[in-house]
Scaffold this active site. Structure first.
Site, PDB file in Angstrom:
ATOM      1  N   LYS A 125       0.853  -1.192   0.000  1.00  0.00           N
ATOM      2  CA  LYS A 125       0.000   0.000   0.000  1.00  0.00           C
ATOM      3  C   LYS A 125       0.887   1.240   0.000  1.00  0.00           C
ATOM      4  O   LYS A 125       1.797   1.370   0.831  1.00  0.00           O
ATOM      5  CB  LYS A 125      -0.901   0.017   1.233  1.00  0.00           C
TER       6      LYS A 125
HETATM    7  C1  E4P Z   1      -8.111   0.363   3.787  1.00  0.00           C
HETATM    8  O1  E4P Z   1      -7.266   0.064   2.964  1.00  0.00           O
HETATM    9  C2  E4P Z   1      -8.141   1.655   4.484  1.00  0.00           C
HETATM   10  O2  E4P Z   1      -6.952   1.892   5.152  1.00  0.00           O
HETATM   11  C3  E4P Z   1      -9.311   1.700   5.427  1.00  0.00           C
HETATM   12  O3  E4P Z   1     -10.463   1.231   4.749  1.00  0.00           O
HETATM   13  C4  E4P Z   1      -9.531   3.061   6.033  1.00  0.00           C
HETATM   14  O4  E4P Z   1     -10.713   3.040   6.797  1.00  0.00           O
HETATM   15  P1  E4P Z   1     -11.088   4.225   7.805  1.00  0.00           P
HETATM   16  O5  E4P Z   1     -11.277   5.472   7.012  1.00  0.00           O
HETATM   17  O6  E4P Z   1     -12.358   3.766   8.453  1.00  0.00           O
HETATM   18  O7  E4P Z   1      -9.932   4.359   8.769  1.00  0.00           O
END
Ligand code: E4P
Length: 215
Positions: A85
């Protein structure tokens, strides 16, 4: 639409994995920090829990492209399932461009607009993560942004897969499915809300009670 689990909690991941509906895991630095576990060990344990080919997403933290590429190489060496990521920044795009020819899969994260998604795809990202909840939180429309990304990707033969992320409730999941997101990454509590239904429970209780009376 595929389902990824949005979690870094190992026991939760085990429980969700056993359902048989998960084809990937997404972690992020905030989720990992909550566990207190060593990051590389955690990613290794998750990779060994799931089947080969399941995407296990791990985020790099370096602010510059060289650092991102270095961290990505270390994470990718843990297991072939690892997907890197990378935040949607100028350095992030450069890192994606350098990782793609090495066969290291990437997920460009913190995407809120179609222009960002198009650039991520152009750099060679495997996935792009469009955040619904965080966009809604500032009075914008996360689902509309996701739909715009789906539309513009549809104009071309873009292979980059769209992940609906920052999912806060079951309606987000339904919106993602209607829009045609390739994947929704869902926290465990939301995944449970998708399969639990009060009428299903009531129905089971009634069937059990009637069965007991009749037998
Ligand atoms: C996934 O890859 C993201 O990091 C995650 O869905 C973020 O979610 P949030 O906005 O609820 O922290």
């Amino acid at each position: 639409m595929e389902f990824f689990l949005d979690s870094a909690d190992f026991s939760e991941i085990q429980e969700a994995w056993n359902l048989g509906v998960i084809s990937g895991i997404t972690t992020n630095p905030s989720l990992v920090a909550k566990t207190g576990e060593d990051f590389h060990d955690l990613i290794r344990r998750i990779c060994h829990l799931v089947d080969d080919g399941v995407a296990v997403n791990a985020e790099v933290m370096a602010p510059d492209a060289d650092g991102m590429v270095r961290e990505a190489a270390e994470l990718a060496a843990i297991h072939p399932n690892v997907v890197i990521k990378i935040p949607m920044t100028s350095a992030g795009l450069q890192a994606v461009k350098r990782l793609d020819p090495k066969g290291i899969r990437t997920n460009v994260t913190l995407v809120f607009a179609p222009g960002q998604a198009l650039l991520a795809a152009a750099a060679g990202a495997t996935y792009v993560s469009a955040f619904l909840g965080r966009f809604d939180d500032i009075g914008e429309d996360g689902a509309a942004a996701l739909a715009d990304i789906r539309d513009v990707f549809g104009q071309y033969a873009i292979k980059c897969k769209i992940i609906a992320a920052s999912i806060r409730h079951p309606v987000h999941v339904l919106q993602a499915a209607r829009i045609g997101a390739d994947i929704a990454t869902v926290p465990f509590k939301i995944l449970k809300k998708l399969y639990e239904h009060p009428l299903t429970q009531q129905g089971i209780e009634k069937f059990n009670a009637d069965w007991a009376k009749g037998s």
